[in-house]
Write an enzyme that holds these catalytic residues in place. Sequence first.
Site, PDB file in Angstrom:
ATOM      1  N   ASP A  54      69.124  94.615  22.157  1.00  0.00           N
ATOM      2  CA  ASP A  54      69.583  95.412  21.018  1.00  0.00           C
ATOM      3  C   ASP A  54      69.563  94.568  19.743  1.00  0.00           C
ATOM      4  O   ASP A  54      69.758  95.092  18.642  1.00  0.00           O
ATOM      5  CB  ASP A  54      70.968  96.022  21.295  1.00  0.00           C
ATOM      6  CG  ASP A  54      72.015  94.975  21.615  1.00  0.00           C
ATOM      7  OD1 ASP A  54      71.718  93.767  21.603  1.00  0.00           O
ATOM      8  OD2 ASP A  54      73.172  95.389  21.872  1.00  0.00           O
ATOM      9  N   SER A  55      69.259  93.273  19.875  1.00  0.00           N
ATOM     10  CA  SER A  55      69.044  92.435  18.692  1.00  0.00           C
ATOM     11  C   SER A  55      67.868  92.956  17.862  1.00  0.00           C
ATOM     12  O   SER A  55      67.719  92.574  16.705  1.00  0.00           O
ATOM     13  CB  SER A  55      68.786  90.977  19.088  1.00  0.00           C
ATOM     14  OG  SER A  55      67.764  90.894  20.057  1.00  0.00           O
ATOM     15  N   ASP A  93      68.223  96.404  26.977  1.00  0.00           N
ATOM     16  CA  ASP A  93      69.658  96.546  26.724  1.00  0.00           C
ATOM     17  C   ASP A  93      70.090  98.009  26.709  1.00  0.00           C
ATOM     18  O   ASP A  93      69.388  98.861  26.138  1.00  0.00           O
ATOM     19  CB  ASP A  93      70.004  95.951  25.347  1.00  0.00           C
ATOM     20  CG  ASP A  93      70.454  94.503  25.427  1.00  0.00           C
ATOM     21  OD1 ASP A  93      70.820  94.030  26.528  1.00  0.00           O
ATOM     22  OD2 ASP A  93      70.441  93.836  24.376  1.00  0.00           O
ATOM     23  N   GLU A 191      76.828  83.953  26.695  1.00  0.00           N
ATOM     24  CA  GLU A 191      76.516  83.695  25.277  1.00  0.00           C
ATOM     25  C   GLU A 191      77.705  83.024  24.596  1.00  0.00           C
ATOM     26  O   GLU A 191      78.853  83.512  24.693  1.00  0.00           O
ATOM     27  CB  GLU A 191      76.171  85.030  24.575  1.00  0.00           C
ATOM     28  CG  GLU A 191      75.864  84.837  23.092  1.00  0.00           C
ATOM     29  CD  GLU A 191      75.181  86.026  22.436  1.00  0.00           C
ATOM     30  OE1 GLU A 191      74.881  87.016  23.133  1.00  0.00           O
ATOM     31  OE2 GLU A 191      74.959  85.956  21.210  1.00  0.00           O
TER      32      GLU A 191
HETATM   33  O1  KIV Z   1      69.966  91.529  22.324  1.00  0.00           O
HETATM   34  C1  KIV Z   1      69.776  90.325  22.534  1.00  0.00           C
HETATM   35  O2  KIV Z   1      68.908  89.683  21.941  1.00  0.00           O
HETATM   36  C2  KIV Z   1      70.615  89.645  23.510  1.00  0.00           C
HETATM   37  C3  KIV Z   1      70.446  88.172  23.665  1.00  0.00           C
HETATM   38  C4  KIV Z   1      71.149  87.480  22.574  1.00  0.00           C
HETATM   39  C5  KIV Z   1      70.903  87.701  25.001  1.00  0.00           C
HETATM   40  O3  KIV Z   1      71.423  90.255  24.134  1.00  0.00           O
END
Ligand code: KIV
Length: 273
Positions: A54-55, A93, A191
Amino acid sequence: MNSSAGASGPAKIRIRHLQDAMRAGRPFSMLTSYDQYSAQAFERAGIEVLLVGDSAGTTVLGHDSTVHTTHEDIRVFTAAVARSVTRPLIVADLAFGTYQAGPSDAIRHGVDLVRAGAEAVKLEGGHEIVPQVTALVQAGIPVMGHLGFTPQSVNALSGHRVQGRDHQAADRLADDALALQEAGAFALVLELVPSSLAQRITEVLSIPTIGIGAGPHCDGQVLVWQDMAGLSGFEGKFVRRFAHLREELERAAREYRGAVEGREYPGPEHSFD
Ligand code: KIV
């Protein structure tokens, strides 16, 4: 697993290969990916796991927090990555708001991501999401957990802060890790936690841990690709830049502009008769 894709090792990375790597003490790599070209580059580089995180909301869509990333955003990026590669394990995610309400919501959105091409889903949280993890696993959807700093809870956690620093918080995190494993999670992202706590959790669990800002003792590591490659400009302590794409892209664009303004591009070799 191998340092270059296709040379040898499995043609397709499965969950069991991550578990084999953990048992053999061979660290494995996960990177975020949201599009065709990054996914293909990472596949060629032998990256074992691609995370459609979700980043994407903050690295691609310009939001200031992952709480704004929607299920539809992740579904579209997951489908793009899944169409582009065959070897890496693809994890997507579950977006903020798509699983917190309960197991049926989690299954509905999980099924949708699997249909888009995800081979597993990741969700954030500990004891409070055990019913969702259990339901997803029972529905045949592999689950990766995510503990420590959980970005979807950035407001509740009062910003980006290292988690589990005191004894009580560390014990709670370790309990959460065991609860997720018990519920059937096949791996766990840690994290922003102290490396001693990540080591403790890694030693106690029988599933692989994957660290980001969690020190060197995890079974695997993950980074947001734009941080890893120096495109984002993010300078967190835990990030090492393996390239300087931001400067390189800017240089290329400036050179292109200069060539256009100087009537140097396009030349005859770029033109049709
Ligand atoms: O969404 C993402 O990039 C993440 C990573 C930071 C593990 O969850």
